[in-house]
Design an enzyme around this catalytic site. Structure first.
Site, PDB file in Angstrom:
ATOM      1  N   GLU A 121     -63.551 -21.848  -2.875  1.00 22.14           N
ATOM      2  CA  GLU A 121     -64.665 -22.746  -2.549  1.00 22.14           C
ATOM      3  C   GLU A 121     -65.438 -22.222  -1.340  1.00 22.14           C
ATOM      4  OE1 GLU A 121     -63.635 -27.139  -4.102  1.00 22.14           O
ATOM      5  OE2 GLU A 121     -62.276 -26.406  -2.554  1.00 22.14           O
ATOM      6  N   GLU A 141     -56.641 -26.343  -8.520  1.00 22.50           N
ATOM      7  CA  GLU A 141     -56.324 -27.725  -8.115  1.00 22.50           C
ATOM      8  C   GLU A 141     -55.740 -28.571  -9.238  1.00 22.50           C
ATOM      9  OE1 GLU A 141     -59.327 -26.407  -5.010  1.00 22.50           O
ATOM     10  OE2 GLU A 141     -58.945 -26.019  -7.131  1.00 22.50           O
TER      11      GLU A 141
END
Length: 267
Positions: A121, A141
């Protein structure tokens, strides 16, 4: 502006390039609260420093750029989900990815080893990415019972398109640096030992351009991609008109006519 000392990152400026190195190699450069604070401060520092024209972010060691959020620390954190959401949505910069995205100078992520979760990210919030051929990039995730929450679902989709982003996020699978280049996730994939050098070479190619041109082009692309084409073209026309009045816009054609390298003033 002098070099500041940080606990979890190394910060160095040379040849107009700020080198920011995540320095928790024993924890795969996972981002704990201290690193978050240090990174946000470093992003502010390089943005304000007139000697810095471009930034390269990398991870210490060759095992990881960053393995993302420090899950051990997260397991002990007392923030409620609502508080966490508010932190992400506020205009105040709480997350590393938001700090990187707020920089108006070009940013390059130099990726070796694992670049997963919050690590990817952060890299996605940079403008350009150079990866080792054997790097492993992914948003994992879904395998931890959470979702990419620091821009992953949005920035990955803008970088590689809906189909690939959907597959990567839903499976949590990683892709190699070579695959990442093929899908447009990174600009280039090189042998691991050459990653920093490749990022520097890319930075030096950008440094040949006029500083204001670089800043305006970054703004035009970043904002324009969110706009309908007509509005994007208007933004481009406005920025083009603005830069036409700068000294550098006169120096460029003059240097060309005089067959010499331009000397940029940055104004």
């Amino acid at each position: 502006m002098g070099d500041m000392e940080y606990q979890t990152i190394l910060y160095e400026v040379k040849n107009r390039i700020a080198f920011v190195t995540f320095n928790r190699p024993e924890a795969m450069n996972a981002m704990n609260r201290q690193m978050t604070r240090d990174l946000i401060d470093a992003c502010s520092q390089l943005e304000a420093d007139e000697n810095v024209r471009i930034a390269i972010f990398t991870g210490a060691g060759d095992r990881a750029f960053s393995a993302g959020m420090d899950l051990k620390e997260r397991a002990e954190t007392a923030f409620s989900p609502i508080e966490r959401r508010q932190q992400k949505l506020t205009n105040k910069i709480y997350t590393q990815a938001r700090a990187a995205a707020a920089i108006t100078k070009p940013t390059i992520a130099a990726i070796r080893g694992y670049c997963v979760g919050g690590g990817l990210e952060f890299a996605l919030a940079c403008d350009l990415r150079v990866a080792a051929e054997d790097a492993k990039l992914g948003l994992t995730e879904v395998r931890r019972g959470i979702i990419p929450g620091a821009g992953g679902t949005q920035r990955l989709t803008r970088a590689v398109g809906v189909t690939r982003a959907m597959e990567m996020c839903l499976t949590g699978d990683t892709v190699s640096g070579i695959e990442a280049q093929a899908i447009g996730l990174v600009n280039s994939a090189v042998p691991s030992a050459d990653v920093i050098q490749a990022a520097e070479e890319l930075a030096n190619r950008i440094l040949k351009g006029a500083p204001m041109s670089v800043a305006f082009i970054k703004e035009a692309i970043k904002k324009g991609v969110e706009l309908p084409l007509e509005e994007g073209l208007r933004l481009e026309a406005d920025l083009s008109a603005l830069i036409g009045g700068t000294e550098d816009a006169k120096e460029g054609p003059r240097a060309f006519a005089e067959k010499r390298a331009p000397v940029w003033k940055g104004k």
